[in-house]
Design a protein around this motif. Structure first.
Motif, short mmCIF file in Angstrom:
data_model
loop_
_atom_site.label_atom_id
_atom_site.label_comp_id
_atom_site.label_asym_id
_atom_site.label_seq_id
_atom_site.Cartn_x
_atom_site.Cartn_y
_atom_site.Cartn_z
N GLY A 1 0.81 -1.21 0.00
CA GLY A 1 0.00 0.00 0.00
C GLY A 1 0.84 1.26 0.00
O GLY A 1 0.50 2.26 -0.64
N MET A 2 1.96 1.23 0.72
CA MET A 2 2.85 2.40 0.74
C MET A 2 3.46 2.63 -0.64
O MET A 2 3.60 3.77 -1.09
CB MET A 2 3.93 2.20 1.79
CG MET A 2 3.42 2.23 3.22
SD MET A 2 4.64 1.65 4.44
CE MET A 2 5.85 2.96 4.36
N LYS A 3 3.82 1.54 -1.32
CA LYS A 3 4.37 1.68 -2.68
C LYS A 3 3.32 2.26 -3.62
O LYS A 3 3.63 3.10 -4.48
CB LYS A 3 4.86 0.33 -3.20
CG LYS A 3 6.14 -0.16 -2.54
CD LYS A 3 6.57 -1.52 -3.09
CE LYS A 3 7.83 -2.01 -2.41
NZ LYS A 3 8.22 -3.38 -2.86
N GLN A 4 2.05 1.83 -3.47
CA GLN A 4 0.99 2.38 -4.30
C GLN A 4 0.82 3.88 -4.05
O GLN A 4 0.63 4.67 -4.98
CB GLN A 4 -0.33 1.65 -4.05
CG GLN A 4 -0.39 0.23 -4.59
CD GLN A 4 -0.44 0.20 -6.10
OE1 GLN A 4 0.55 0.47 -6.78
NE2 GLN A 4 -1.59 -0.12 -6.65
N ARG A 5 0.89 4.28 -2.78
CA ARG A 5 0.76 5.70 -2.46
C ARG A 5 1.94 6.50 -3.00
O ARG A 5 1.79 7.64 -3.44
CB ARG A 5 0.60 5.89 -0.95
CG ARG A 5 -0.82 5.56 -0.47
CD ARG A 5 -1.00 5.87 1.00
NE ARG A 5 -0.59 4.74 1.84
CZ ARG A 5 0.11 4.86 2.96
NH1 ARG A 5 0.51 6.06 3.36
NH2 ARG A 5 0.42 3.81 3.66
N PHE A 6 3.12 5.88 -2.97
CA PHE A 6 4.28 6.55 -3.58
C PHE A 6 4.07 6.69 -5.09
O PHE A 6 4.41 7.72 -5.67
CB PHE A 6 5.56 5.76 -3.31
CG PHE A 6 6.78 6.35 -3.98
CD1 PHE A 6 7.37 7.48 -3.46
CD2 PHE A 6 7.30 5.79 -5.13
CE1 PHE A 6 8.48 8.07 -4.09
CE2 PHE A 6 8.40 6.35 -5.76
CZ PHE A 6 8.99 7.49 -5.24
N GLY A 7 3.50 5.67 -5.71
CA GLY A 7 3.19 5.75 -7.14
C GLY A 7 2.24 6.89 -7.45
O GLY A 7 2.38 7.57 -8.48
N VAL A 8 1.27 7.12 -6.58
CA VAL A 8 0.35 8.24 -6.77
C VAL A 8 1.11 9.56 -6.64
O VAL A 8 0.88 10.50 -7.41
CB VAL A 8 -0.81 8.19 -5.75
CG1 VAL A 8 -1.61 9.48 -5.76
CG2 VAL A 8 -1.72 7.03 -6.06
N ALA A 9 2.03 9.66 -5.67
CA ALA A 9 2.83 10.88 -5.51
C ALA A 9 3.59 11.19 -6.80
O ALA A 9 3.64 12.34 -7.25
CB ALA A 9 3.79 10.74 -4.34
N VAL A 10 4.18 10.16 -7.41
CA VAL A 10 4.90 10.35 -8.67
C VAL A 10 3.92 10.79 -9.77
O VAL A 10 4.19 11.71 -10.54
CB VAL A 10 5.62 9.06 -9.10
CG1 VAL A 10 6.24 9.21 -10.49
CG2 VAL A 10 6.69 8.68 -8.08
N ALA A 11 2.76 10.15 -9.82
CA ALA A 11 1.78 10.47 -10.86
C ALA A 11 1.24 11.89 -10.73
O ALA A 11 0.83 12.50 -11.72
CB ALA A 11 0.62 9.46 -10.81
N LEU A 12 1.25 12.44 -9.52
CA LEU A 12 0.70 13.77 -9.29
C LEU A 12 1.68 14.90 -9.56
O LEU A 12 1.30 16.08 -9.48
CB LEU A 12 0.18 13.88 -7.84
CG LEU A 12 -1.09 13.10 -7.52
CD1 LEU A 12 -1.42 13.21 -6.03
CD2 LEU A 12 -2.26 13.59 -8.35
N LEU A 13 2.93 14.58 -9.86
CA LEU A 13 3.90 15.62 -10.17
C LEU A 13 3.41 16.44 -11.37
O LEU A 13 2.99 15.90 -12.39
CB LEU A 13 5.26 15.00 -10.51
CG LEU A 13 6.08 14.48 -9.32
CD1 LEU A 13 7.22 13.61 -9.81
CD2 LEU A 13 6.61 15.65 -8.49
N GLY A 14 3.46 17.75 -11.22
CA GLY A 14 3.05 18.63 -12.31
C GLY A 14 1.57 18.92 -12.37
O GLY A 14 1.10 19.50 -13.34
N ASN A 15 0.80 18.53 -11.35
CA ASN A 15 -0.65 18.79 -11.31
C ASN A 15 -1.34 18.37 -12.60
O ASN A 15 -1.87 19.20 -13.36
CB ASN A 15 -0.93 20.28 -11.04
CG ASN A 15 -0.43 20.72 -9.70
OD1 ASN A 15 -0.67 20.06 -8.69
ND2 ASN A 15 0.28 21.84 -9.67
N PRO A 16 -1.36 17.07 -12.91
CA PRO A 16 -1.89 16.60 -14.20
C PRO A 16 -3.39 16.86 -14.35
O PRO A 16 -4.14 16.81 -13.39
CB PRO A 16 -1.60 15.10 -14.17
CG PRO A 16 -1.54 14.75 -12.71
CD PRO A 16 -0.92 15.95 -12.05
N GLN A 17 -3.79 17.12 -15.61
CA GLN A 17 -5.21 17.23 -15.94
C GLN A 17 -5.85 15.86 -16.09
O GLN A 17 -7.05 15.70 -15.93
CB GLN A 17 -5.39 18.00 -17.25
CG GLN A 17 -5.29 19.50 -17.15
CD GLN A 17 -5.62 20.14 -18.49
OE1 GLN A 17 -4.76 20.31 -19.34
NE2 GLN A 17 -6.87 20.48 -18.68
#
Length: 309
Positions: free
Chosen positions: A143-159
């Motif tokens: 679960g922590m790895k998944q949350r880290f993956g979300v942190a990476v995905a959110l870089l740059g405030n994606p649309q």
């Protein structure tokens, strides 16, 4: 004044792989900003569609538009505003979350050191990993790895944020934490949750589609889809050996064990026979009804009744 988030339009998208598998058949969807669930069994075409949206492969035909961006012909523009959490992703086990997120921020174009530090701190706090930021990623739970993956995905405030089968393999506590995080992300972008887990869509998504064998079976708001099945789902508790005979007589949409017996749900506009009682429909009934081909008639009958015909 902040520009409102753009919706995603998918028009007549098809994809056939070199081995002859037709993964997508003329898929069309209108996906508004917010949490959108793409629900279907394994092998239904969900990941193919997600990879196509993420510009990892091209469709054979069709069009994909995110606001003014043509996804197929403006890949770089799309990637600048894309966050993607695939079903499986790797991390450097000897790096800390803080170090690796900082590295990905550089790749995303955040070169100013102060801005990068502020961004990584904000994302690690948002994903509830700040207290574990110095810990090596190899020691993180699933679960922590998944949350880290979300942190990476959110870089740059994606649309556009795509999360593909994000809760598969998580224990119940981690799943709840992860879903709570996702529920906060749909305010400023299109967030597509691709999953085979009905409960994830039921808990998070205001709009959804069901896909199977590369075809869209249903596109609806979950609450409206459930309402369309009102009075059409019936249940009965039977012995397991009675199931084959019952399948010959009725449109069984699901069967599961309950206290050593089998609980069947049947789709029928009318009471299907003795021993059946009306069941309050839920999104799982919508899902199985769509897979069984029952949902079209249900919608048509509901529309007819609403029109007073």
């Amino acid at each position: 004044m902040k520009k409102p988030p753009s919706g995603l339009i998918i028009r007549n998208v098809s994809k056939r792989y070199a081995n002859g598998v037709q993964a997508l058949h003329d898929v069309s969807l209108n996906i508004p900003p917010g949490m959108y669930g793409l629900l279907g069994p394994n092998g239904a075409g969900k990941s193919t569609l997600m990879r196509t949206l993420a510009t990892l492969q091209e469709p054979d035909s069709g069009q994909l538009l995110l606001g003014d961006i043509d996804v197929v012909h403006q890949k770089d523009a799309l990637r600048q505003t894309l966050g993607y959490l695939p079903q499986e992703f790797g991390v450097y086990p000897k790096a800390s979350a803080e170090e690796l997120l900082d590295y990905f921020a550089v790749l995303k174009g955040i070169t100013n050191r102060t801005a990068r530090r502020e961004t990584t701190e904000a994302l690690l706090r948002q994903t509830n990993l700040w207290d574990k930021r110095k810990q090596k990623l190899g020691g993180y739970s699933g679960g922590m790895k998944q949350r880290f993956g979300v942190a990476v995905a959110l870089l740059g405030n994606p649309q556009l944020l795509i999360v593909d089968e994000p809760t598969a393999g998580l224990d119940p506590a981690e799943r709840v934490r992860f879903l709570n995080l996702l529920s906060e992300l749909g305010e400023n972008s299109v967030v597509i949750l691709s999953t085979h887990i009905v409960a994830d869509v039921a808990e998070l998504c205001t709009n959804m589609a069901i896909i199977n064998q590369g075809r869209i079976l249903l596109e609806a708001e979950p609450l409206e889809a459930v309402a369309a099945l009102q009075g059409r789902i019936w249940r009965r508790l039977i012995d397991k050996q009675a199931l084959p005979a019952l399948q010959q007589e009725h449109q069984i949409i699901s069967a599961k064990l309950l206290s050593g017996r089998t609980l069947v749900h049947v789709y029928s506009p009318d009471q299907p026979g003795p021993g059946f009682e009306a069941a309050e429909p839920d999104l799982e009934d919508v899902y199985f009804s769509a897979l069984a081909g029952c949902f079209g008639p249900a919608i048509e009958q509901q529309q007819t009744e609403a029109a007073g015909l």
